[in-house]
Scaffold this motif. Structure first.
Motif, PDB file in Angstrom:
ATOM      1  N   MET A 171       0.829  -1.180   0.000  1.00 37.58           N
ATOM      2  CA  MET A 171       0.000   0.000   0.000  1.00 37.58           C
ATOM      3  C   MET A 171       0.877   1.248   0.000  1.00 37.58           C
ATOM      4  SD  MET A 171      -3.287  -0.547   0.119  1.00 37.58           S
ATOM      5  CE  MET A 171      -4.302  -1.979   0.205  1.00 37.58           C
ATOM      6  N   ASP A 172       0.303   2.310  -0.480  1.00 39.40           N
ATOM      7  CA  ASP A 172       0.969   3.603  -0.513  1.00 39.40           C
ATOM      8  C   ASP A 172       1.244   4.134   0.889  1.00 39.40           C
ATOM      9  OD1 ASP A 172       1.740   4.681  -2.920  1.00 39.40           O
ATOM     10  OD2 ASP A 172      -0.175   5.607  -3.357  1.00 39.40           O
ATOM     11  N   THR A 173       2.310   4.913   0.996  1.00 38.08           N
ATOM     12  CA  THR A 173       2.569   5.681   2.212  1.00 38.08           C
ATOM     13  C   THR A 173       2.746   7.137   1.805  1.00 38.08           C
ATOM     14  OG1 THR A 173       4.967   5.378   2.110  1.00 38.08           O
ATOM     15  CG2 THR A 173       3.716   3.751   3.368  1.00 38.08           C
ATOM     16  N   ALA A 174       2.538   8.017   2.746  1.00 32.25           N
ATOM     17  CA  ALA A 174       2.746   9.441   2.518  1.00 32.25           C
ATOM     18  C   ALA A 174       3.472  10.008   3.728  1.00 32.25           C
ATOM     19  CB  ALA A 174       1.427  10.156   2.298  1.00 32.25           C
ATOM     20  N   LEU A 175       4.289  11.041   3.490  1.00 29.65           N
ATOM     21  CA  LEU A 175       5.095  11.651   4.537  1.00 29.65           C
ATOM     22  C   LEU A 175       5.021  13.159   4.404  1.00 29.65           C
ATOM     23  CD1 LEU A 175       8.511  10.809   5.855  1.00 29.65           C
ATOM     24  CD2 LEU A 175       8.297  12.962   4.657  1.00 29.65           C
ATOM     25  N   ILE A 176       4.958  13.831   5.534  1.00 33.63           N
ATOM     26  CA  ILE A 176       5.059  15.278   5.569  1.00 33.63           C
ATOM     27  C   ILE A 176       6.039  15.632   6.681  1.00 33.63           C
ATOM     28  CG2 ILE A 176       3.080  15.535   7.115  1.00 33.63           C
ATOM     29  CD1 ILE A 176       2.378  18.104   5.616  1.00 33.63           C
ATOM     30  N   ARG A 177       6.948  16.585   6.411  1.00 34.15           N
ATOM     31  CA  ARG A 177       7.877  17.058   7.442  1.00 34.15           C
ATOM     32  C   ARG A 177       7.667  18.554   7.587  1.00 34.15           C
ATOM     33  NH1 ARG A 177      14.179  16.154   6.926  1.00 34.15           N
ATOM     34  NH2 ARG A 177      13.566  14.016   7.381  1.00 34.15           N
ATOM     35  N   VAL A 178       7.436  18.985   8.817  1.00 40.92           N
ATOM     36  CA  VAL A 178       7.187  20.398   9.066  1.00 40.92           C
ATOM     37  C   VAL A 178       7.962  20.881  10.285  1.00 40.92           C
ATOM     38  CG1 VAL A 178       4.862  20.364   8.060  1.00 40.92           C
ATOM     39  CG2 VAL A 178       5.149  19.958  10.499  1.00 40.92           C
ATOM     40  N   ARG A 179       8.245  22.170  10.269  1.00 37.44           N
ATOM     41  CA  ARG A 179       8.793  22.830  11.451  1.00 37.44           C
ATOM     42  C   ARG A 179       7.616  23.400  12.209  1.00 37.44           C
ATOM     43  NH1 ARG A 179      10.178  27.917  13.347  1.00 37.44           N
ATOM     44  NH2 ARG A 179      11.999  27.911  14.706  1.00 37.44           N
ATOM     45  N   ILE A 180       7.529  23.087  13.474  1.00 38.52           N
ATOM     46  CA  ILE A 180       6.455  23.592  14.317  1.00 38.52           C
ATOM     47  C   ILE A 180       6.800  25.032  14.697  1.00 38.52           C
ATOM     48  CG2 ILE A 180       5.168  23.250  16.448  1.00 38.52           C
ATOM     49  CD1 ILE A 180       4.824  20.987  14.363  1.00 38.52           C
ATOM     50  N   SER A 181       5.916  25.947  14.372  1.00 42.72           N
ATOM     51  CA  SER A 181       6.210  27.367  14.592  1.00 42.72           C
ATOM     52  C   SER A 181       5.775  27.819  15.984  1.00 42.72           C
ATOM     53  CB  SER A 181       5.503  28.214  13.534  1.00 42.72           C
ATOM     54  OG  SER A 181       4.122  28.279  13.801  1.00 42.72           O
ATOM     55  N   ALA A 182       6.234  29.002  16.365  1.00 40.57           N
ATOM     56  CA  ALA A 182       5.811  29.602  17.633  1.00 40.57           C
ATOM     57  C   ALA A 182       4.307  29.834  17.626  1.00 40.57           C
ATOM     58  CB  ALA A 182       6.562  30.904  17.864  1.00 40.57           C
ATOM     59  N   HIS A 183       3.741  30.058  16.452  1.00 40.94           N
ATOM     60  CA  HIS A 183       2.290  30.243  16.318  1.00 40.94           C
ATOM     61  C   HIS A 183       1.526  28.984  16.743  1.00 40.94           C
ATOM     62  CE1 HIS A 183      -1.499  31.639  14.617  1.00 40.94           C
ATOM     63  NE2 HIS A 183      -1.592  30.492  13.974  1.00 40.94           N
ATOM     64  N   ASP A 184       2.159  27.817  16.608  1.00 39.45           N
ATOM     65  CA  ASP A 184       1.519  26.549  16.966  1.00 39.45           C
ATOM     66  C   ASP A 184       1.555  26.258  18.462  1.00 39.45           C
ATOM     67  OD1 ASP A 184       0.864  25.751  14.291  1.00 39.45           O
ATOM     68  OD2 ASP A 184       2.975  25.221  13.998  1.00 39.45           O
ATOM     69  N   SER A 185       2.419  26.966  19.198  1.00 43.79           N
ATOM     70  CA  SER A 185       2.496  26.686  20.635  1.00 43.79           C
ATOM     71  C   SER A 185       1.255  27.232  21.319  1.00 43.79           C
ATOM     72  CB  SER A 185       3.774  27.262  21.241  1.00 43.79           C
ATOM     73  OG  SER A 185       3.752  28.668  21.217  1.00 43.79           O
ATOM     74  N   HIS A 186       0.747  26.460  22.260  1.00 43.91           N
ATOM     75  CA  HIS A 186      -0.528  26.783  22.887  1.00 43.91           C
ATOM     76  C   HIS A 186      -0.400  26.928  24.405  1.00 43.91           C
ATOM     77  CE1 HIS A 186      -4.905  26.893  23.023  1.00 43.91           C
ATOM     78  NE2 HIS A 186      -4.874  25.998  23.995  1.00 43.91           N
ATOM     79  N   TYR A 187       0.606  26.312  24.968  1.00 44.03           N
ATOM     80  CA  TYR A 187       0.763  26.283  26.415  1.00 44.03           C
ATOM     81  C   TYR A 187       2.103  26.902  26.813  1.00 44.03           C
ATOM     82  CZ  TYR A 187      -3.080  22.990  25.983  1.00 44.03           C
ATOM     83  OH  TYR A 187      -4.286  22.410  25.676  1.00 44.03           O
ATOM     84  N   GLY A 188       2.277  27.091  28.112  1.00 46.99           N
ATOM     85  CA  GLY A 188       3.523  27.633  28.635  1.00 46.99           C
ATOM     86  C   GLY A 188       4.731  26.831  28.195  1.00 46.99           C
ATOM     87  N   GLY A 189       5.866  27.503  28.063  1.00 47.01           N
ATOM     88  CA  GLY A 189       7.097  26.832  27.663  1.00 47.01           C
ATOM     89  C   GLY A 189       7.122  26.434  26.207  1.00 47.01           C
ATOM     90  N   ASN A 190       6.259  27.056  25.383  1.00 47.79           N
ATOM     91  CA  ASN A 190       6.173  26.774  23.944  1.00 47.79           C
ATOM     92  C   ASN A 190       5.687  25.366  23.630  1.00 47.79           C
ATOM     93  OD1 ASN A 190       6.891  29.313  22.899  1.00 47.79           O
ATOM     94  ND2 ASN A 190       9.054  28.885  23.298  1.00 47.79           N
ATOM     95  N   LEU A 191       4.961  24.761  24.562  1.00 43.05           N
ATOM     96  CA  LEU A 191       4.389  23.434  24.354  1.00 43.05           C
ATOM     97  C   LEU A 191       3.275  23.511  23.309  1.00 43.05           C
ATOM     98  CD1 LEU A 191       4.319  20.449  25.315  1.00 43.05           C
ATOM     99  CD2 LEU A 191       2.624  21.170  27.015  1.00 43.05           C
ATOM    100  N   VAL A 192       3.257  22.527  22.408  1.00 43.51           N
ATOM    101  CA  VAL A 192       2.302  22.482  21.305  1.00 43.51           C
ATOM    102  C   VAL A 192       1.145  21.545  21.653  1.00 43.51           C
ATOM    103  CG1 VAL A 192       2.036  21.802  18.877  1.00 43.51           C
ATOM    104  CG2 VAL A 192       4.067  23.050  19.620  1.00 43.51           C
ATOM    105  N   ASP A 193      -0.055  21.977  21.331  1.00 42.49           N
ATOM    106  CA  ASP A 193      -1.272  21.200  21.530  1.00 42.49           C
ATOM    107  C   ASP A 193      -1.201  19.908  20.710  1.00 42.49           C
ATOM    108  OD1 ASP A 193      -3.943  20.256  21.532  1.00 42.49           O
ATOM    109  OD2 ASP A 193      -4.713  22.287  21.644  1.00 42.49           O
ATOM    110  N   GLY A 194      -1.607  18.786  21.292  1.00 46.21           N
ATOM    111  CA  GLY A 194      -1.599  17.506  20.583  1.00 46.21           C
ATOM    112  C   GLY A 194      -2.436  17.511  19.319  1.00 46.21           C
TER     113      GLY A 194
END
Length: 135
Positions: A1-24
Motif C-alpha cells: 500500500m501507498d505511504t505518505a510523509l510530511i515534514r514540518v517545522r512547528i512554529s511559535a504560532h503553533d504553541s498553545h501552552y507555557g514553555g512553547n508546548l504544542v497542543d496535541g
C-alpha cells in the motif's frame, strides 16, 4: 500500500501552552494532511476523515521542533480506508542553549501514533479500480 510523509517545522504560532508546548491536536492536523494525500493517490479525491479509533501522545512537542508525520493505508473497503499514522520528532529546538539553537536527533523520537478511518464515496472514486489492478 501507498505511504505518505510530511515534514514540518512547528512554529511559535503553533504553541498553545507555557514553555512553547504544542497542543496535541497539531499532530492530528498533520495526520489529516497525510490522509488527504493518501486518498488523492489512491482514489483521486480528498475523501472525508470519519474517525480516529486510537490516538497516543507519547512525548511533548515544542515550537521549533521538526516533525515527520507518516501514514499508510492498512485496509481498503468499498468506500472506507483504514489508516495508521506515526509522528516522529527529527530535530528539536534547544532554547536552553540559545533562542535559535536546535539539534538533529540521532534517533527519531516517536511523539504520537494513531489509527483511523477515512471514506471516499463511490461516486467520487476515480483511481481505485486502477490502483487495485481493475478488481
Amino acid at each position: 500500500m501507498d505511504t505518505a510523509l510530511i515534514r514540518v517545522r512547528i512554529s511559535a504560532h503553533d504553541s498553545h501552552y507555557g514553555g512553547n508546548l504544542v497542543d496535541g491536536a497539531k499532530m492530528l492536523q498533520l495526520f489529516g494532511d497525510v490522509a488527504t494525500e493518501l486518498l488523492i493517490r489512491t482514489d483521486g479525491d480528498e475523501g472525508l476523515f470519519v474517525a480516529y479509533d486510537q490516538v497516543e501522545f507519547l512525548h511533548a512537542v515544542y515550537a521549533g521542533d521538526y516533525i515527520e508525520a507518516v501514514g499508510q493505508i492498512e485496509k481498503m473497503g468499498n468506500t472506507s480506508r483504514k489508516m495508521s499514522f506515526t509522528a516522529h520528532k527529527v530535530i528539536r529546538s534547544r532554547p536552553d542553549l540559545s533562542d535559535s539553537a536546535a539539534e538533529v536527533l540521532s534517533d527519531r523520537l516517536l511523539v504520537c501514533r494513531a489509527s483511523g478511518t477515512c471514506v471516499v464515496p463511490k461516486d467520487k472514486q476515480r483511481l481505485t479500480q486502477d490502483t487495485l489492478g481493475g478488481e
